[in-house]
Write an enzyme that holds these catalytic residues in place. Sequence first.
Site, PDB file in Angstrom:
ATOM      1  N   CYS A   1       3.751   5.110  11.813  1.00  0.00           N
ATOM      2  CA  CYS A   1       3.806   4.299  13.041  1.00  0.00           C
ATOM      3  C   CYS A   1       5.226   3.982  13.483  1.00  0.00           C
ATOM      4  O   CYS A   1       5.431   3.424  14.573  1.00  0.00           O
ATOM      5  CB  CYS A   1       2.991   3.014  12.878  1.00  0.00           C
TER       6      CYS A   1
ATOM      7  N   ARG B   1      11.076   0.421 -11.542  1.00  0.00           N
ATOM      8  CA  ARG B   1       9.980   1.051 -12.283  1.00  0.00           C
ATOM      9  C   ARG B   1       9.736   2.487 -11.801  1.00  0.00           C
ATOM     10  O   ARG B   1       9.406   3.377 -12.586  1.00  0.00           O
ATOM     11  CB  ARG B   1       8.703   0.206 -12.147  1.00  0.00           C
TER      12      ARG B   1
ATOM     13  N   CYS C   1       8.053   3.258   8.432  1.00  0.00           N
ATOM     14  CA  CYS C   1       6.775   3.939   8.184  1.00  0.00           C
ATOM     15  C   CYS C   1       6.790   5.293   8.899  1.00  0.00           C
ATOM     16  O   CYS C   1       6.979   5.345  10.122  1.00  0.00           O
ATOM     17  CB  CYS C   1       5.620   3.081   8.689  1.00  0.00           C
TER      18      CYS C   1
ATOM     19  N   GLU D   1      -3.375  -1.871 -31.844  1.00  0.00           N
ATOM     20  CA  GLU D   1      -3.890  -2.999 -32.632  1.00  0.00           C
ATOM     21  C   GLU D   1      -5.173  -3.485 -31.953  1.00  0.00           C
ATOM     22  O   GLU D   1      -5.416  -3.128 -30.796  1.00  0.00           O
ATOM     23  CB  GLU D   1      -2.853  -4.131 -32.644  1.00  0.00           C
TER      24      GLU D   1
ATOM     25  N   CYS E   1       1.660   1.304   4.514  1.00  0.00           N
ATOM     26  CA  CYS E   1       2.191   0.521   5.622  1.00  0.00           C
ATOM     27  C   CYS E   1       1.271  -0.674   5.867  1.00  0.00           C
ATOM     28  O   CYS E   1       0.077  -0.506   6.107  1.00  0.00           O
ATOM     29  CB  CYS E   1       2.296   1.383   6.881  1.00  0.00           C
TER      30      CYS E   1
ATOM     31  N   GLY F   1      -5.321   2.098 -25.117  1.00  0.00           N
ATOM     32  CA  GLY F   1      -4.028   1.481 -24.806  1.00  0.00           C
ATOM     33  C   GLY F   1      -4.086   0.357 -23.801  1.00  0.00           C
ATOM     34  O   GLY F   1      -3.196   0.239 -22.955  1.00  0.00           O
ATOM     35  N   THR F   2      -5.117  -0.478 -23.898  1.00  0.00           N
ATOM     36  CA  THR F   2      -5.169  -1.634 -22.997  1.00  0.00           C
ATOM     37  C   THR F   2      -5.480  -2.889 -23.799  1.00  0.00           C
ATOM     38  O   THR F   2      -6.271  -2.851 -24.745  1.00  0.00           O
ATOM     39  CB  THR F   2      -6.163  -1.408 -21.833  1.00  0.00           C
TER      40      THR F   2
ATOM     41  N   GLN G   1      -5.594   1.990 -15.387  1.00  0.00           N
ATOM     42  CA  GLN G   1      -4.987   0.795 -14.786  1.00  0.00           C
ATOM     43  C   GLN G   1      -3.516   1.084 -14.502  1.00  0.00           C
ATOM     44  O   GLN G   1      -2.830   0.263 -13.899  1.00  0.00           O
ATOM     45  CB  GLN G   1      -5.086  -0.386 -15.755  1.00  0.00           C
TER      46      GLN G   1
ATOM     47  N   HIS H   1      -5.459   0.474 -10.035  1.00  0.00           N
ATOM     48  CA  HIS H   1      -4.385  -0.462  -9.660  1.00  0.00           C
ATOM     49  C   HIS H   1      -3.348   0.195  -8.753  1.00  0.00           C
ATOM     50  O   HIS H   1      -2.231  -0.312  -8.614  1.00  0.00           O
ATOM     51  CB  HIS H   1      -3.710  -1.040 -10.914  1.00  0.00           C
TER      52      HIS H   1
END
Length: 235
Positions: free
Chosen positions: A140, A57, A137, A205, A118, A177-178, A92, A110
């Site tokens: 650390c 993604r 990470c 819709e 981390c 758009g949700t 979101q 989100h």
Amino acid sequence: MKIFVLTGAGVSAESGLGTFRDKSGTGLWARFDPMKLATPEAFARDPAAVHEFYNFRRRNLLSAAPNAAHSALARLQRELPGRGGAMTLVTQNIDDLHERGGADAVVHMHGELLKARCAACGAIHAQRDDLSTESVCPSCGREGTLRPHVVWFGETPLFMDEIFAALAEATHFVSIGTSGSVYPAAGFVSEARARGAHTCEINLEPSDNAAVFDEKRYGAASDVVPAWVDALLSG
Ligand code: OAD
């Protein structure tokens, strides 16, 4: 006018990022099982599979571009203060297309795909490359502790205090758009309405929440959002 805008996957659909649920059955969650890829338990069980899903993604996002809906919302956010108004933009979406379309102060409830966190030290860093179980990470130095900085099912969304404060002040609530099927975001419209805000839905819709909206504008976000912004700014 204080406008609260909530966006979802539909605002980025025409940028090629796809949605989670759609009536044709080709949404992301029809092809991939969220319980195997988007929960803390899934990550504990099979971190490599979860990394692979978000790597795919992230690569997709890096080759995508914002569309006319993203730039129209950025224009609205920029121009409202000059007219005595203000806009809070809550998404979101974990993509950065609102920012690349020119918006600032985007509230990513989100999380963000282009960041990693981390699990050991809590540090959050920019992340454009693939993640793996061998990633280290930068803060650390531990190996295998980085996860995508996104909210999974079963986790609490981010910035909820800030979001509810903005909802309490909003004179207008607009959802774009949700599908209105994932809480707590799906409940924001009722919260705003109960406090007297005018509510408007912009979607391809009718969403699961359509009955709760005062005003509805249906069609592709890249057409309907710029037209709605033009009407609002010329009114
Ligand atoms: P959904 O995939 O559930 O819904 C997307 C909505 O956008 C649908 O109602 C579509 O009809 C609409 N849509 C599709 N193309 C459009 C277009 N070109 N213009 C306007 N609307 C369009 O996505 P979300 O509602 O964002 O959470 O999903 C909410 C959350 O569920 C996501 O943030 C994600 C997911 O599971 C997590 O991963 C935690």
